[in-house]
Design an enzyme around this catalytic site. Structure first.
Site, PDB file in Angstrom:
ATOM      1  N   TYR A  61       0.821  -1.161  -0.117  1.00  0.00           N
ATOM      2  CA  TYR A  61       0.050   0.075  -0.039  1.00  0.00           C
ATOM      3  C   TYR A  61       0.752   1.265   0.048  1.00  0.00           C
ATOM      4  O   TYR A  61       0.792   2.219   0.836  1.00  0.00           O
ATOM      5  CB  TYR A  61      -0.788   0.168   1.123  1.00  0.00           C
ATOM      6  CG  TYR A  61      -1.825  -1.397   1.537  1.00  0.00           C
ATOM      7  CD1 TYR A  61      -2.632  -1.677   0.298  1.00  0.00           C
ATOM      8  CD2 TYR A  61      -1.249  -2.101   2.442  1.00  0.00           C
ATOM      9  CE1 TYR A  61      -3.338  -2.916   0.461  1.00  0.00           C
ATOM     10  CE2 TYR A  61      -2.073  -3.212   2.597  1.00  0.00           C
ATOM     11  CZ  TYR A  61      -2.939  -3.752   1.534  1.00  0.00           C
ATOM     12  OH  TYR A  61      -3.408  -4.885   1.857  1.00  0.00           O
ATOM     13  N   LYS A 104      -2.916 -16.361   8.156  1.00  0.00           N
ATOM     14  CA  LYS A 104      -2.081 -15.606   9.191  1.00  0.00           C
ATOM     15  C   LYS A 104      -1.614 -16.511  10.320  1.00  0.00           C
ATOM     16  O   LYS A 104      -0.284 -16.927  10.273  1.00  0.00           O
ATOM     17  CB  LYS A 104      -3.050 -14.565   9.624  1.00  0.00           C
ATOM     18  CG  LYS A 104      -3.291 -13.584   8.620  1.00  0.00           C
ATOM     19  CD  LYS A 104      -4.087 -12.522   9.115  1.00  0.00           C
ATOM     20  CE  LYS A 104      -4.413 -11.431   8.084  1.00  0.00           C
ATOM     21  NZ  LYS A 104      -3.345 -10.587   7.718  1.00  0.00           N
ATOM     22  N   TYR A 128     -13.256  -7.014   4.930  1.00  0.00           N
ATOM     23  CA  TYR A 128     -11.857  -6.875   4.042  1.00  0.00           C
ATOM     24  C   TYR A 128     -11.544  -8.563   3.938  1.00  0.00           C
ATOM     25  O   TYR A 128     -11.666  -9.284   4.689  1.00  0.00           O
ATOM     26  CB  TYR A 128     -10.849  -6.377   4.897  1.00  0.00           C
ATOM     27  CG  TYR A 128      -9.623  -6.524   4.139  1.00  0.00           C
ATOM     28  CD1 TYR A 128      -9.234  -5.623   3.018  1.00  0.00           C
ATOM     29  CD2 TYR A 128      -8.472  -7.464   4.304  1.00  0.00           C
ATOM     30  CE1 TYR A 128      -7.996  -5.702   2.366  1.00  0.00           C
ATOM     31  CE2 TYR A 128      -7.281  -7.563   3.847  1.00  0.00           C
ATOM     32  CZ  TYR A 128      -7.040  -6.948   2.809  1.00  0.00           C
ATOM     33  OH  TYR A 128      -5.869  -7.166   2.003  1.00  0.00           O
ATOM     34  N   ASP A 181     -14.512 -15.948   6.777  1.00  0.00           N
ATOM     35  CA  ASP A 181     -13.454 -15.437   6.453  1.00  0.00           C
ATOM     36  C   ASP A 181     -12.717 -15.416   7.977  1.00  0.00           C
ATOM     37  O   ASP A 181     -12.844 -14.425   8.452  1.00  0.00           O
ATOM     38  CB  ASP A 181     -13.128 -14.243   5.830  1.00  0.00           C
ATOM     39  CG  ASP A 181     -11.757 -13.891   5.669  1.00  0.00           C
ATOM     40  OD1 ASP A 181     -10.753 -14.233   6.135  1.00  0.00           O
ATOM     41  OD2 ASP A 181     -11.423 -12.923   4.776  1.00  0.00           O
TER      42      ASP A 181
HETATM   43  N1  PMP Z   1      -9.172 -11.893   4.884  1.00  0.00           N
HETATM   44  C1  PMP Z   1      -8.957 -11.442   6.184  1.00  0.00           C
HETATM   45  C2  PMP Z   1     -10.126 -11.117   7.120  1.00  0.00           C
HETATM   46  C3  PMP Z   1      -7.641 -10.741   6.287  1.00  0.00           C
HETATM   47  O1  PMP Z   1      -7.559  -9.867   7.399  1.00  0.00           O
HETATM   48  C4  PMP Z   1      -6.512 -10.625   5.194  1.00  0.00           C
HETATM   49  C5  PMP Z   1      -5.094 -10.048   5.578  1.00  0.00           C
HETATM   50  N2  PMP Z   1      -5.192  -8.727   6.081  1.00  0.00           N
HETATM   51  C6  PMP Z   1      -6.978 -11.386   4.114  1.00  0.00           C
HETATM   52  C7  PMP Z   1      -8.126 -12.074   4.096  1.00  0.00           C
HETATM   53  C8  PMP Z   1      -5.964 -11.562   3.157  1.00  0.00           C
HETATM   54  O2  PMP Z   1      -4.897 -12.535   3.436  1.00  0.00           O
HETATM   55  P1  PMP Z   1      -3.311 -12.331   3.034  1.00  0.00           P
HETATM   56  O3  PMP Z   1      -2.922 -10.947   3.355  1.00  0.00           O
HETATM   57  O4  PMP Z   1      -2.589 -13.557   3.436  1.00  0.00           O
HETATM   58  O5  PMP Z   1      -3.674 -12.521   1.516  1.00  0.00           O
END
Ligand code: PMP
Length: 707
Positions: free
Chosen positions: A296, A554, A424, A525
């Site tokens: 970013y 993560k 997100y 998610d």
């Molecule tokens: N979903 C959520 C809820 C997230 O917080 C994130 C990463 N911040 C992602 C998907 C995307 O994961 P990545 O950065 O490993 O591609």
């Protein structure tokens, strides 16, 4: 500046620890004599070095200065004929126990428990209290000598991060111990300053007729060759074993160790002036600015950066030696802190066996065991795991699963997704399409992003009584568009990067019912919320709802390697695969064996259940620590759930200024938009949580957040 008293938080001590750790490949290999001779050599050059024994065993505290068994006495002998230095004793002992045994036993006998963290604190406090230019820290026994049931000398050494002089026994079998010790040091990222070989009292014991002298010389030759092969230029010094260590004996040893002492002294003087390291860091940042693109960020107006040189537990050490308390878990991932020995061990042992193989037509134990373990931990009803290489890809996989499922059952018109605003889900095209349309920057990619449907953000707070009207918009959208929907996707309970918003779990129960009525799938998610962060293993547990598809990532590998997973129900899997159907996805690095092995170790650690108390303690500490921010000017809301703390500001904050302020105050936090948020690793002690919170409160008092 607000009239309220400033919370106590000081900018971190400036002087990083300088010195050398003297470790042995075993006991009785000349470690103390090496330390003494190095001390002598440095003091002869007028370098204010001090020999420090963090833990001395086999000596009563009262006798530490006089007992012939005390290393301090050897250091004193080494100083024969050397001028004393005003204000700086030649040596110091930090902990002394009477039992002549390993530190963990000797301490336990006196009802004490040593820990790496407290020993490190003691060493740093000592460093700050004495006018020394460098400390020569002498270990006890070999590298893996226990300090307590879980930690050993090598763990302490890796926390300190000092270069290591390895004293090794030059005898039959000695080379084996030395090479294994060198390997362990390298695996812990420690710099080898040199190896000092000392023969045993009887190096030829049990091997009559052997050319012992030739054998010992060959040990040194092989060692030099091996180090060369590792691209390591540490000197290997052969020391004699002197039966009587008188003045001339010490002089001889001092001469032999001089090259190592001089090299260290040069390193310390460079560190002391600050300039070469600072220059090194500046150069790194300049090189970065010419070649690397950050998240970013602009490639031309480069962002402000800090160079990190190492990490341990909940700390990051910057290239200039400054240490930061981590409040971000590297974007939710490093739940067990950094360099956790169990994760490192899983990584090394898997790396030696099989780092990676393709997953098409092949399988392996780490992947299968991980899938089994994951399904055990996840909400009921999830029965298949598809491994992906990042969170965004796991979301793409989930979306594709939902689309293929709907196609296979003849619902070809179900091609859209419904998501709440404020969500997100990642940065790839499909994932972006279901992110909040405003903060997800849909305008940048309009015409390219699939057009999804959005409903109101779940407005009912987690900590307020449930208000059923918060589902009105969801109900309306599902009624109007139910037949077009492949699935509803959302982050359960905590919306992360889209606003750090905590909403009522009842929302999820009601939404799950609405999805069933509309005959559409539900995708959770849990990439940010999974693995204990909200106080439950998965946030879905707050609502006792099982989705049809769940994504995690993560914290899956404890933050060490990139890996994510998408799990689905039997219904979804069987639906996609009906009539010979296959799921059309297969990344090159799918189920990477290294990542799966590390994730397996991370889940084993979670299985012990310690994380619950850790997260509870952090939650309490965040509540207490952030309470003072409530009501400060421009603060709109302060909220805490599990190991997540959020201070929401009225307007976007000055991230650059805040980041710099936080680094100056010894903490790592990276606010974004109008949110200052904390999500420390679970291993963070409550004092460190307090330090993070105090830094936030001080920044608010001082108005650092203002543009
Ligand atoms: N979903 C959520 C809820 C997230 O917080 C994130 C990463 N911040 C992602 C998907 C995307 O994961 P990545 O950065 O490993 O591609």
């Amino acid at each position: 500046m607000s009239p309220i008293a400033e919370p106590h938080v000081s900018a971190q001590e400036a002087r990083p620890l300088r010195g050398l750790f003297v470790a042995g490949s075993g006991t009785d290999v000349g470690k103390t004599v090496c330390t003494g001779a190095l001390l002598r050599c440095l003091r002869q050059k007028n370098v204010a070095a001090q020999a420090v024994k963090p833990v001395q065993t086999g000596v009563r505290a009262d006798d530490v200065a006089t007992s012939p068994l005390s290393d301090a006495c050897v250091y004193a002998k080494a100083m024969q004929g050397i001028k004393s230095m005003q204000g700086l004793q030649p040596s110091a002992v930090l902990h002394c126990f009477e039992l002549p045994a390993s530190p963990h036993l000797a301490a336990a006998k006196e009802n004490k428990r040593l820990s790496c963290r407290s020993l490190r604190e003691d060493i740093l406090a000592h460093w700050r209290a004495v006018p020394a230019r460098a400390l020569l820290l002498e270990g006890a026994g070999g590298l893996r000598v226990p300090l307590n049931d879980d930690e050993d000398m090598l763990d302490l050494m890796s926390m300190l991060g000092l270069p290591v002089l390895l004293a090794g026994g030059n005898y039959l079998g000695g080379l084996n111990h030395i090479l294994l010790s060198v390997e362990a040091l390298r695996h812990h990222g420690l710099v080898l300053a040199g190896v000092a070989l000392t023969p045993a009292a009887d190096p030829a014991m049990n091997c009559p007729g052997v050319d012992v002298a030739g054998l010992l010389t060959d040990n040194a030759r092989i060692l030099r060759k091996k180090l060369e092969g590792m691209d390591c230029d540490a000197p290997v010094v052969e020391l004699p074993r002197l039966e009587k260590l008188d003045w001339s004996g010490w002089e001889r040893l001092t001469d032999l160790l001089r090259p190592i002492a001089l090299q260290m002294d040069l390193r310390w003087s460079e560190q002391g002036q600050g300039s070469p390291e600072l220059l090194e860091e500046e150069r790194l940042i300049q090189r970065d600015g010419k070649t690397v693109w950050h998240p970013y960020a602009s490639a031309t107006d480069v962002p402000s950066l800090n160079a990190v040189s190492r990490t341990f537990a909940n700390r990051m050490v910057l290239a200039d030696g400054k240490e930061l308390v981590d409040g971000m878990s590297s974007w939710w991932a490093a739940i067990h802190g950094y360099n956790h020995p169990r994760l490192l061990d899983a990584l090394h042992s898997q790396a030696g066996r099989m780092p990676h193989v393709m997953f098409g037509g092949l399988t392996h134990e780490p992947a299968v065991a991980l899938a089994e373990h994951l399904l055990d931990l996840m909400p009921d009803g999830l029965e298949r795991v598809f491994f992906a290489d990042s969170g965004s890809v796991a979301v793409e996989v989930a979306l594709k699963m939902a689309l293929q499922y709907q196609q296979s059952r003849g619902e070809r018109q179900r091609t859209r997704f419904l998501a709440p605003r404020g969500g997100y889900h990642g940065d790839t095209i499909g994932a972006m399409s279901v992110c909040d349309p405003v903060t997800g920057m849909h305008s940048l990619f309009s015409g390219v992003l699939p057009q999804q449907l959005f409903m109101e953000r779940p407005s009912c707070r987690f900590d307020q009584p449930f208000d059923p009207t918060c589902l009105d918009d969801a109900r309306r959208m599902l009624t109007e568009h139910g037949k077009e929907l492949a699935a509803v996707i959302l982050e359960p309970v905590v919306q992360g990067a889209g606003g750090m918003w905590f909403y009522h779990p009842e929302y999820l129960r009601e939404l799950a019912l609405l999805c069933r009525q509309a005959d559409t799938l539900l995708i959770f998610d849990e990439i940010a919320t999974g693995f204990g962060r909200t106080g439950k293993m998965f946030a879905a547990e707050w609502a006792e709802v099982s989705p049809d598809i769940l994504c995690c990532g993560k914290g899956l590998t404890g933050g060490m390697l990139t890996l994510a997973a998408t799990a689905c129900s039997r219904q979804v899997a069987e639906g996609i695969c009906r009539d010979g159907g296959v799921f059309m996805h297969g990344p090159t690095f799918m189920a990477n064996a290294l990542a799966c092995a590390v994730a397996g170790a991370s889940l084993d650690m979670l299985a012990s259940g310690n994380w619950r108390k850790q997260v509870d303690d952090i939650e309490l500490a965040l509540r207490e620590g952030l309470a003072g921010c409530q009501g400060l000017p421009d603060v709109v809301d302060v909220r805490v759930l599990g190991a997540i703390g959020v201070v929401e500001m009225r307007d976007p904050v000055n991230t650059r200024a805040l980041q710099q302020f936080f680094v100056e105050h010894g903490v790592w936090l990276r606010p974004f938009n109008h949110l200052i948020y904390l999500m420390p690793p679970y291993v963070t002690p409550v004092e460190d949580v307090a330090q993070l919170c105090a830094a936030v409160e001080k920044a608010l008092h001082m108005g650092v957040y203002l543009p």
